[in-house]
Scaffold this motif. Structure first.
Motif, short mmCIF file in Angstrom:
data_model
loop_
_atom_site.label_atom_id
_atom_site.label_comp_id
_atom_site.label_asym_id
_atom_site.label_seq_id
_atom_site.Cartn_x
_atom_site.Cartn_y
_atom_site.Cartn_z
N ALA A 150 0.84 -1.21 0.00
CA ALA A 150 0.00 0.00 0.00
C ALA A 150 0.87 1.26 0.00
O ALA A 150 0.60 2.21 -0.74
CB ALA A 150 -0.93 -0.01 1.21
N GLU A 151 1.92 1.26 0.82
CA GLU A 151 2.80 2.43 0.89
C GLU A 151 3.56 2.62 -0.42
O GLU A 151 3.75 3.75 -0.89
CB GLU A 151 3.76 2.29 2.06
CG GLU A 151 3.12 2.40 3.43
CD GLU A 151 2.43 1.14 3.92
OE1 GLU A 151 1.75 1.19 4.94
OE2 GLU A 151 2.57 0.09 3.23
N LEU A 179 -2.39 -7.03 -9.61
CA LEU A 179 -3.26 -5.87 -9.75
C LEU A 179 -2.42 -4.66 -10.15
O LEU A 179 -1.19 -4.69 -10.07
CB LEU A 179 -4.01 -5.59 -8.45
CG LEU A 179 -3.22 -5.09 -7.23
CD1 LEU A 179 -4.21 -4.62 -6.16
CD2 LEU A 179 -2.32 -6.14 -6.64
N THR A 180 -3.09 -3.62 -10.62
CA THR A 180 -2.37 -2.41 -10.99
C THR A 180 -2.01 -1.63 -9.72
O THR A 180 -2.69 -1.73 -8.70
CB THR A 180 -3.21 -1.53 -11.93
OG1 THR A 180 -4.47 -1.25 -11.31
CG2 THR A 180 -3.44 -2.25 -13.25
N SER A 181 -0.94 -0.85 -9.83
CA SER A 181 -0.43 -0.17 -8.65
C SER A 181 -1.44 0.79 -8.04
O SER A 181 -1.44 1.00 -6.82
CB SER A 181 0.86 0.57 -9.00
OG SER A 181 0.67 1.44 -10.12
N ASP A 182 -2.33 1.37 -8.84
CA ASP A 182 -3.30 2.32 -8.29
C ASP A 182 -4.35 1.63 -7.44
O ASP A 182 -5.07 2.30 -6.68
CB ASP A 182 -3.97 3.12 -9.42
CG ASP A 182 -4.68 2.22 -10.41
OD1 ASP A 182 -4.09 1.22 -10.86
OD2 ASP A 182 -5.84 2.53 -10.75
N ALA A 184 -3.50 -1.06 -5.35
CA ALA A 184 -2.85 -1.74 -4.22
C ALA A 184 -3.06 -1.01 -2.90
O ALA A 184 -3.06 -1.64 -1.83
CB ALA A 184 -1.36 -1.89 -4.49
N ALA A 185 -3.24 0.31 -2.95
CA ALA A 185 -3.40 1.06 -1.70
C ALA A 185 -4.76 0.80 -1.05
O ALA A 185 -4.95 1.14 0.13
CB ALA A 185 -3.23 2.56 -1.97
N ASP A 186 -5.69 0.20 -1.78
CA ASP A 186 -7.04 -0.03 -1.25
C ASP A 186 -7.16 -1.34 -0.49
O ASP A 186 -8.24 -1.69 -0.02
CB ASP A 186 -8.06 -0.03 -2.40
CG ASP A 186 -8.10 1.30 -3.13
OD1 ASP A 186 -7.78 2.32 -2.50
OD2 ASP A 186 -8.42 1.31 -4.33
#
Length: 407
Positions: A150-151, A179-182, A184-186
């Protein structure tokens, strides 16, 4: 002192005969909670929860008996062996390796990894790890709590990558997510995990027969640095900032390297940005002219490197950019110099065509907490046929080095 220290790598598979033999004779066993719960750990052995490896090493050094340290993956690859072998502990170390978590992660993804960069991310090095992910198309990140997928995704904002997140490799709870990097933070990710950061490949791609671990420095790249401007397409603007001799000295003064983030403010056709990227640095090429950004992107592809273009006028466009390590200023004068100094990079390089302008830039750097070096560069291009002068360039180069203790 411990009679013997055996470090056993564990990748989730059954322990080898050598590992079981070492464990059966252990009077002290150190490891994470899931290691100490293994049935092979002798019930009478002293158990040490492995948090700080340095503290555990000192405890092992004072132990009278036989010690075993359990670690995930290959303990000699970014693992505990380095700390245990430090001279101050005086330990004799034997290693029983296992498959590294990086090798396992690439195996799960079905990908070769001889062309990958491998970095360790914890809270102190997270930004540098992210910069390596910006600069290279295949990176394995060994994460830690507070510096996980996420970080990584949050700091890669605006840079598209594919994440392969491998959680708890080798255990019954193993899970691999792509998954796409955008995205991963979720998610909330379980530790331990390894993240493969893939994408943004430039140039002609990896060699069919690599000979060097990581990026081949000769792939899709000319030999030498600060090549003549003809090596780069022009964006149509005559600009002394693109002079190859000036560029060579700027590269030498700034010293871009892997893990750095370079701002190239007023990047024009991208000559400096591309060459900084060839040193392994992550680069933001910043220019107000969209045509210049198109030229810079084409130059990056031609030379097989990655960079990110940012279109906007400095100093205002700089406000939302991630923190730089070094900055090259190709245009903008004192206002841009002041804005860059406010972000506290280690070094700043700027140039001027007049003495008055040089003095103003030098004063702005000094006021910002930088020690300033100023040199006058003069180059004369000669026709080798008759040694007549073809072109002349005269420019002041100013380099600011952040002073110790400056705010």
């Amino acid at each position: 002192m411990a009679d013997r220290v055996t470090v056993i790598g564990w990748d989730g598979s059954p322990l080898t005969a050598a590992a079981r033999s070492a464990l059966s004779a252990a009077t002290l066993v150190a490891g994470a909670a899931h290691h100490l719960a293994l049935p092979e750990v002798p019930p009478g052995a002293e158990r040490v929860r492995l948090g700080s490896v340095g503290l555990a090493a000192r405890r092992i050094a004072g132990h009278r008996g036989t010690a075993v340290v359990l670690a995930d993956g290959d303990p000699g690859f970014f693992g505990v062996v380095r700390t245990l072998r430090a001279p101050e502990h005086g330990l004799e170390v034997e290693v029983v390796p296992a498959v590294s978590s990086v090798a396992a992660a690439f195996a799960r993804a079905g990908m070769p990894w001889d062309d990958a960069r491998v970095v360790v991310a914890h809270q102190r090095t997270l930004r540098r790890a992210v910069n390596v992910c910006r600069a290279h198309p295949k990176v394995a990140v060994l994460t830690s709590p507070g510096a996980g997928p996420a970080e990584l995704a949050l700091l890669l904002d605006g840079v598209h990558r594919t994440f392969v997140v491998c959680e708890e490799l080798g255990t019954t709870r193993e899970q691999v997510s792509v998954l796409t990097s955008d995205k991963a933070a979720d998610h909330t990710w379980r530790d331990p995990n390894v993240v493969l950061v893939i994408g943004g490949a430039g140039g002609t791609g990896a060699s069919a027969a690599p000979w060097l671990m990581g990026h081949d420095p000769g792939a899709a790249s000319v030999r030498g640095w600060a090549e003549l401007s003809g090596e780069y397409d022009s964006d149509g603007r005559p600009d002394i900032a693109q002079d190859p001799t000036l560029r060579a000295v700027q590269l030498a003064r700034l010293g871009p390297r892997s893990g750095d983030l370079v701002w190239d403010v007023g990047s024009s056709g991208g000559a400096f940005a591309v060459e900084a990227a060839r040193f392994g640095a992550a680069v933001l090429a910043i220019d107000a002219n969209p045509a210049a950004q198109t030229v810079a992107e084409a130059a990056a592809r031609r030379h097989g490197v990655l960079l990110q273009t940012v279109t906007g006028r400095a100093p205002h466009v700089l406000e939302s950019l991630p923190e730089p390590d070094v900055v090259r200023i190709g245009a903008g004068g004192v206002p841009v110099v002041t804005a860059c100094a406010d972000r506290r990079p280690e070094r700043i390089a700027a140039h001027a065509t007049t003495r008055d302008e040089a003095e103003a830039i030098g004063s702005a750097l000094t006021a910002g907490g930088y020690a300033v070096e100023t040199v006058l560069l003069q180059t004369v291009g000669l026709d080798p046929a008759d040694w007549t002068e073809r072109e002349r360039s005269v420019v002041f180069l100013l380099t600011g080095r952040r002073t110790t203790g400056a705010p």
